[in-house]
Design a protein around this motif. Sequence first.
Motif, PDB file in Angstrom:
ATOM      1  N   THR A   1      34.790  82.017   6.955  1.00  0.00           N
ATOM      2  CA  THR A   1      35.626  80.797   6.932  1.00  0.00           C
ATOM      3  C   THR A   1      34.987  79.681   6.096  1.00  0.00           C
ATOM      4  OG1 THR A   1      34.734  80.400   9.137  1.00  0.00           O
ATOM      5  CG2 THR A   1      37.047  80.998   9.019  1.00  0.00           C
TER       6      THR A   1
ATOM      7  N   ALA B   1      37.050  78.545   3.197  1.00  0.00           N
ATOM      8  CA  ALA B   1      38.351  77.867   3.386  1.00  0.00           C
ATOM      9  C   ALA B   1      38.523  76.662   2.470  1.00  0.00           C
ATOM     10  CB  ALA B   1      38.513  77.455   4.839  1.00  0.00           C
TER      11      ALA B   1
ATOM     12  N   ASN C   1      45.727  76.650   5.883  1.00  0.00           N
ATOM     13  CA  ASN C   1      44.744  77.243   6.780  1.00  0.00           C
ATOM     14  C   ASN C   1      44.932  76.686   8.195  1.00  0.00           C
ATOM     15  OD1 ASN C   1      42.577  78.662   7.748  1.00  0.00           O
ATOM     16  ND2 ASN C   1      41.045  77.179   7.002  1.00  0.00           N
TER      17      ASN C   1
ATOM     18  N   LEU D   1      41.433  84.660   7.456  1.00  0.00           N
ATOM     19  CA  LEU D   1      40.073  84.105   7.574  1.00  0.00           C
ATOM     20  C   LEU D   1      39.523  84.281   8.990  1.00  0.00           C
ATOM     21  CD1 LEU D   1      40.497  80.904   5.371  1.00  0.00           C
ATOM     22  CD2 LEU D   1      38.975  82.830   4.890  1.00  0.00           C
TER      23      LEU D   1
END
Length: 281
Positions: free
Chosen positions: A193, A196, A207, A217
């Motif tokens: 992650t 991101a 997200n 993710l």
Amino acid sequence: MAGTKDGASRGPRLAAGRARALGIATRGTTNPNRLRRMDLWIVRRLGPLLRRATDPLVIDLGYGHSPITAIELFDRLRACRSDVRVLGLEIDAARVTAAAPASRDGMAFAQGGFELAGRRPVLVRAANVLRQYPETAVPAAWSSMQRQLAAGGMIVDGTSDELGRRSSWVLLDHCGPISLTLSCRVDTINRPTDLADRLVKALIHRNVAGEGVHELLQAMDRAWDRHASLRDFGARQRWQAMARSLSADWPLLDDPLRPRPGELTVAWSAVAPRADRPMSG
Ligand SMILES: C[S@@+](CC[C@H](N)C(=O)[O-])C[C@H]1O[C@@H](n2cnc3c(N)ncnc32)[C@H](O)[C@@H]1O
């Protein structure tokens, strides 16, 4: 335009001075080798496309305050096809002037935007360009570039951090997006992650729960945690184990037997933004 022949004879040309370059000038930050991961993927994935192209014209859109990453792309693609021509397009005229001394046989610079200055490239790389636009600008920018592609042409629209350790990119053809690639120097992340904040503009605001990219993710993090025992063998092996276990549930496009450490490509259908949610302006 500065430099050598640029393929302008193929396809309609927007006359300099009359045509409006589509887009807005943004910060020109760039760095040597920032786009290395993206370029190596392009060579692997799109090398065959370039080799069979009738006119091997490639556009690097928005090369920034220095032409270094355009020159690196040219050098990498030349290894695939020696007569490739790379045209660096910038919306900022001062950056075109500054890049002119770097022109050489097969590498040129000109002013242009998402209309691609009327050229018909087989490949467009637009790295860290849309990142500075609102999400709502993405569909029009994509369609403008798609309209200009040569038959069978492709676009790589990507985002990366300043040093190119974390990045992502979308591959598109004239019909729409095909895949999303996440790429990182795997020994610099704590968890997947971490990528991101380098998602492409089309996904960075997505997200959130209920969106495919968020689920992806999260699934990567869970698989990463499950393979924590591989930590001692190194982050590269841990990433590969993570990718193998994800392939059961996700349409990954990488070689399932030999996933590349720090890289994961998934079909766009699995991460496409939900159409019923508003875009961020
Ligand atoms: C952050 S720099 C990216 C430089 C390089 N591509 C990289 O990734 O390191 C973004 C550049 O894109 C240019 N730009 C923004 N919108 C553009 C457009 N529509 N067409 C061409 N260039 C554009 C900006 O002027 C800026 O120089």
